[in-house]
Design a protein around this motif. Structure first.
Motif, mmCIF file in Angstrom:
data_model
loop_
_atom_site.group_PDB
_atom_site.id
_atom_site.type_symbol
_atom_site.label_atom_id
_atom_site.label_comp_id
_atom_site.label_asym_id
_atom_site.label_seq_id
_atom_site.Cartn_x
_atom_site.Cartn_y
_atom_site.Cartn_z
ATOM 1 N N ILE A 228 0.832 -1.204 0.000
ATOM 2 C CA ILE A 228 0.000 0.000 0.000
ATOM 3 C C ILE A 228 0.866 1.254 0.000
ATOM 4 N N HIS A 229 1.920 1.269 0.791
ATOM 5 C CA HIS A 229 2.821 2.421 0.821
ATOM 6 C C HIS A 229 3.557 2.580 -0.512
ATOM 7 N N ALA A 230 3.886 1.484 -1.172
ATOM 8 C CA ALA A 230 4.538 1.570 -2.480
ATOM 9 C C ALA A 230 3.607 2.164 -3.534
ATOM 10 N N VAL A 231 2.339 1.785 -3.501
ATOM 11 C CA VAL A 231 1.365 2.344 -4.446
ATOM 12 C C VAL A 231 1.166 3.838 -4.187
ATOM 13 N N ILE A 232 1.064 4.224 -2.914
ATOM 14 C CA ILE A 232 0.917 5.640 -2.580
ATOM 15 C C ILE A 232 2.158 6.414 -3.004
ATOM 16 N N TYR A 233 3.353 5.853 -2.772
ATOM 17 C CA TYR A 233 4.609 6.499 -3.173
ATOM 18 C C TYR A 233 4.651 6.699 -4.690
ATOM 19 N N PHE A 234 4.308 5.672 -5.437
ATOM 20 C CA PHE A 234 4.317 5.766 -6.899
ATOM 21 C C PHE A 234 3.331 6.817 -7.390
ATOM 22 N N ALA A 235 2.143 6.846 -6.800
ATOM 23 C CA ALA A 235 1.136 7.825 -7.217
ATOM 24 C C ALA A 235 1.590 9.249 -6.919
ATOM 25 N N LEU A 236 2.120 9.486 -5.732
ATOM 26 C CA LEU A 236 2.552 10.838 -5.378
ATOM 27 C C LEU A 236 3.765 11.290 -6.173
ATOM 28 N N ILE A 237 4.726 10.405 -6.393
ATOM 29 C CA ILE A 237 5.908 10.812 -7.159
ATOM 30 C C ILE A 237 5.542 11.061 -8.617
ATOM 31 N N THR A 238 4.571 10.316 -9.137
ATOM 32 C CA THR A 238 4.095 10.566 -10.492
ATOM 33 C C THR A 238 3.403 11.915 -10.588
#
Length: 69
Positions: free
Chosen positions: A46-56
């Protein structure tokens, strides 16, 4: 000139979204736990998905740039 925007954004998001450091989503006993220093596989995903979304969003959609020189 060097563009430090992606580096700064990535480091800040990595520190902020490290599971268990500031918060963990989902927690072991509750939905959100704060500063428990434990993690689980689902929390990492879940944290990886949130990280990817925010960095994108920050790097591609908004286009944050910090130049030096």
């Amino acid at each position: 000139m060097a563009d430090w925007g992606p580096v700064v954004i990535a480091v800040v998001l990595f520190v902020f979204l490290t599971p268990g450091l500031l918060f963990q989503l989902p927690g072991n006993g509750r939905v959100v736990e704060f500063a428990n220093m434990r993690t689980s596989v689902i929390s990492i995903l879940i944290h990886a998905v949130i990280y990817f979304a925010l960095i994108t969003i920050f790097l591609i959609a908004i286009g944050v740039h910090i130049t030096t020189g």
